[in-house]
Write a protein that holds these residues in place. Sequence first.
Motif, short mmCIF file in Angstrom:
data_model
loop_
_atom_site.label_atom_id
_atom_site.label_comp_id
_atom_site.label_asym_id
_atom_site.label_seq_id
_atom_site.Cartn_x
_atom_site.Cartn_y
_atom_site.Cartn_z
N GLN A 1 141.15 87.93 11.81
CA GLN A 1 139.82 87.89 11.17
C GLN A 1 139.00 88.21 9.30
N ILE A 2 140.26 89.56 9.06
CA ILE A 2 139.32 89.75 7.86
C ILE A 2 140.51 89.37 7.08
N ARG A 3 141.52 88.84 7.58
CA ARG A 3 142.49 87.94 5.51
C ARG A 3 141.73 86.55 6.08
N SER A 4 141.35 86.46 6.77
CA SER A 4 140.80 84.45 6.67
C SER A 4 139.61 84.71 6.23
N ARG A 5 138.88 85.80 5.86
CA ARG A 5 137.79 86.02 4.79
C ARG A 5 138.41 86.54 3.21
N GLY A 6 138.74 88.21 3.81
CA GLY A 6 138.87 88.80 2.76
C GLY A 6 139.27 87.84 1.58
N THR A 7 139.75 88.22 0.16
CA THR A 7 139.85 87.87 -0.59
C THR A 7 140.90 89.01 -1.51
#
Length: 291
Positions: A105-111
């Motif tokens: 979930q973090i990897r899907s939003r974090g840049t």
Amino acid sequence: MKPAPFDYHRPDSVAAAAQLLTELGDDAKLLGGGQSLVPMLSMRLAFFDHLIDISRLEEMKGIEATGDTLRIGGGTTHATVGSDEQVRAGVPLLTRATPLIGHFQIRSRGTIGGSIAHADPAAEYGAVALALDATIETVSTSGGREIAAKDFFAGVWETAMEPDEILVGVRFPIWSGRCGFAVEEFARRHGDFAIAGAVAAVELDDDDKVRRSGIGLLGLSATPRRASAAEEAIVGRPVGDITAEEIGELAMSGLDDIPADLQGSADYRRRVGAAMAAQAWRAAVKEAFDA
């Protein structure tokens, strides 16, 4: 908990975002993926009167390989970086580091831009940028600027960026030849920030000597660190004469600000860091031989 009240802005271009950042000054903060900022706001560890949302700016996103350089837009998500074939072929360290970042979930939003700009010393992308001599691109109302990764990280959550600058891209050199790459880190649980870790890149010549190397360390200082002493000691030497244990010991030399916290003492982190550097080197060398 909930964040303190703030005004929300969603500019339609990087130029407009830079103008807002200049006009609003210290009362404003950029919002990209929000995976670091939003929790801090929610716990009221940070307060801003204005949030400038740049997460939907397409000009901030994208991956492009040109010659011996791979450029990644600052707004490109971790998930995109981790699955991209250009990244896999050109900068394998990013591909291997990405699954270690939080949860999906973090990897899907974090840049990638948010991660590097946040400058957490235990974050993986910062160590990769250092090890590979990446260049960080920023923009403000005064124009663009390029900052070498070695000059970028100033302290915990501190960088060389000016308050009115936006991180718009990162350029990574593409290594070629007999190269090997590896990432190793130790965390209490999957998804936690690493207690200590290392990334390693090595290139061998036709005589099995080390032509160049890059070793980045995370979780072992106030900033990501580069194991310069180890790199300088091994370039030009036959790789068969270099033990992984030597790399681990050399990588820890010069580290005089290793943190101690509830996760472990400074001495414990040092021992873990040496073991991670040794493991990363061993794996990178094996891959170089197999190339």
